[in-house]
Design a protein around this motif. Structure first.
Motif, mmCIF file in Angstrom:
data_model
loop_
_atom_site.group_PDB
_atom_site.id
_atom_site.type_symbol
_atom_site.label_atom_id
_atom_site.label_comp_id
_atom_site.label_asym_id
_atom_site.label_seq_id
_atom_site.Cartn_x
_atom_site.Cartn_y
_atom_site.Cartn_z
ATOM 1 N N GLY A 92 1.013 -1.206 0.180
ATOM 2 C CA GLY A 92 -0.242 0.159 0.232
ATOM 3 C C GLY A 92 1.127 1.157 0.314
ATOM 4 N N LEU A 93 1.834 2.003 1.100
ATOM 5 C CA LEU A 93 2.530 2.227 1.173
ATOM 6 C C LEU A 93 3.895 2.722 -0.038
ATOM 7 N N ALA A 94 4.132 1.587 -0.857
ATOM 8 C CA ALA A 94 4.294 1.498 -2.004
ATOM 9 C C ALA A 94 3.826 2.262 -3.699
ATOM 10 N N ILE A 95 2.533 2.046 -3.296
ATOM 11 C CA ILE A 95 1.627 2.267 -4.682
ATOM 12 C C ILE A 95 1.821 3.820 -4.311
ATOM 13 N N TYR A 96 1.525 4.264 -2.707
ATOM 14 C CA TYR A 96 0.576 5.624 -3.000
ATOM 15 C C TYR A 96 2.110 6.448 -3.512
ATOM 16 N N HIS A 97 2.799 5.964 -2.967
ATOM 17 C CA HIS A 97 4.210 6.427 -2.538
ATOM 18 C C HIS A 97 4.750 6.419 -4.927
ATOM 19 N N LEU A 106 13.425 1.727 -13.659
ATOM 20 C CA LEU A 106 14.591 0.823 -14.757
ATOM 21 C C LEU A 106 12.623 0.459 -15.333
ATOM 22 N N PHE A 107 12.984 0.687 -16.510
ATOM 23 C CA PHE A 107 12.109 0.426 -17.903
ATOM 24 C C PHE A 107 10.419 0.718 -17.749
ATOM 25 N N GLY A 108 10.999 2.385 -16.827
ATOM 26 C CA GLY A 108 10.498 2.916 -17.181
ATOM 27 C C GLY A 108 9.429 3.360 -15.405
ATOM 28 N N ILE A 109 9.811 2.197 -14.780
ATOM 29 C CA ILE A 109 9.001 2.101 -13.833
ATOM 30 C C ILE A 109 10.505 2.688 -12.396
ATOM 31 N N SER A 110 9.590 3.306 -11.333
ATOM 32 C CA SER A 110 10.676 3.977 -10.605
ATOM 33 C C SER A 110 11.228 2.593 -9.523
ATOM 34 N N MET A 111 12.078 3.496 -8.645
ATOM 35 C CA MET A 111 12.303 2.383 -7.412
ATOM 36 C C MET A 111 10.708 2.097 -6.614
ATOM 37 N N ALA A 112 9.830 3.387 -6.002
ATOM 38 C CA ALA A 112 8.684 2.590 -5.761
ATOM 39 C C ALA A 112 7.707 1.876 -6.426
ATOM 40 N N GLY A 113 7.368 2.261 -7.836
ATOM 41 C CA GLY A 113 7.009 1.161 -8.107
ATOM 42 C C GLY A 113 7.564 -0.084 -8.445
ATOM 43 N N TRP A 114 8.627 -0.839 -8.459
ATOM 44 C CA TRP A 114 9.080 -2.080 -8.441
ATOM 45 C C TRP A 114 9.252 -2.432 -6.891
ATOM 46 N N ASN A 115 9.146 -1.724 -5.931
ATOM 47 C CA ASN A 115 8.857 -2.021 -4.482
ATOM 48 C C ASN A 115 7.214 -2.734 -4.574
ATOM 49 N N ALA A 116 6.368 -1.269 -5.782
ATOM 50 C CA ALA A 116 4.708 -2.111 -5.137
ATOM 51 C C ALA A 116 4.702 -3.306 -6.179
ATOM 52 N N ILE A 117 5.334 -3.580 -7.040
ATOM 53 C CA ILE A 117 5.490 -5.199 -7.502
ATOM 54 C C ILE A 117 5.710 -6.002 -6.900
#
Length: 164
Positions: free
Chosen positions: A77-82, A130-141
């Protein structure tokens, strides 16, 4: 799925959270300073890593696996928010997204004090991707995948007994 498999899944999920923490700290040592939301996202992973270690040490317990699931869901949840803040889908915290509340009515001294207290690293800017996904995005995944693993661990004993 037997108890051993449930334990193995929980320990692996805890190790995954530990790996994400190590990755975050590695990026930090490489010069990518974390923002406030980045640091906030680390706490649930620390909890999940500790729970994974407890499962490894003491054995699988449903309540421990459930706590691991809750921690992983919080991290997700925090990663999606970020990630949403970075993508400008919603506003982030005022103090780390560039906004200063009441700017028009501040005196020069108050403005200078607010600027001195503002964090240097903004929450709404992507520091690395990386591939247009931020660290927060990778953390969410990754956090979502770890949540699924914790859920599989929690549900494992029910399936063995035919209860799920």
């Amino acid at each position: 799925m037997n108890g051993y498999s449930s334990k193995r899944i929980a320990v692996t999920a805890g190790a995954g959270s530990a790996a994400l923490l190590i990755a975050a700290l590695t990026f930090q040592t490489l010069g990518y300073a974390p923002c406030e939301l980045c640091i906030l996202q680390r706490w649930p992973h620390l909890v999940a890593a500790i729970i994974g270690a407890l499962v490894w040490w003491f054995g699988w317990k449903r309540w421990l696996a459930a706590l691991g699931l809750i921690a992983a869901l919080c991290a997700t949840g925090l990663a999606i928010y970020h990630a949403g803040v970075e993508l400008k889908l919603w506003l982030g915290p005022q103090h780390c997204s560039g906004g200063i509340a009441g700017l028009a009515s501040m005196s020069t001294q108050d403005l200078m004090a607010a600027l001195e207290q503002a964090p240097v690293v903004r929450c709404d800017e992507v520091a690395w991707s990386l591939f247009g996904i931020s660290m927060a995005g990778w953390n969410a995944i990754c956090s979502a995948a770890l949540s699924a693993m914790w859920l599989a661990s929690v549900r494992g004993r029910n399936r063995e007994k035919g209860l799920a």
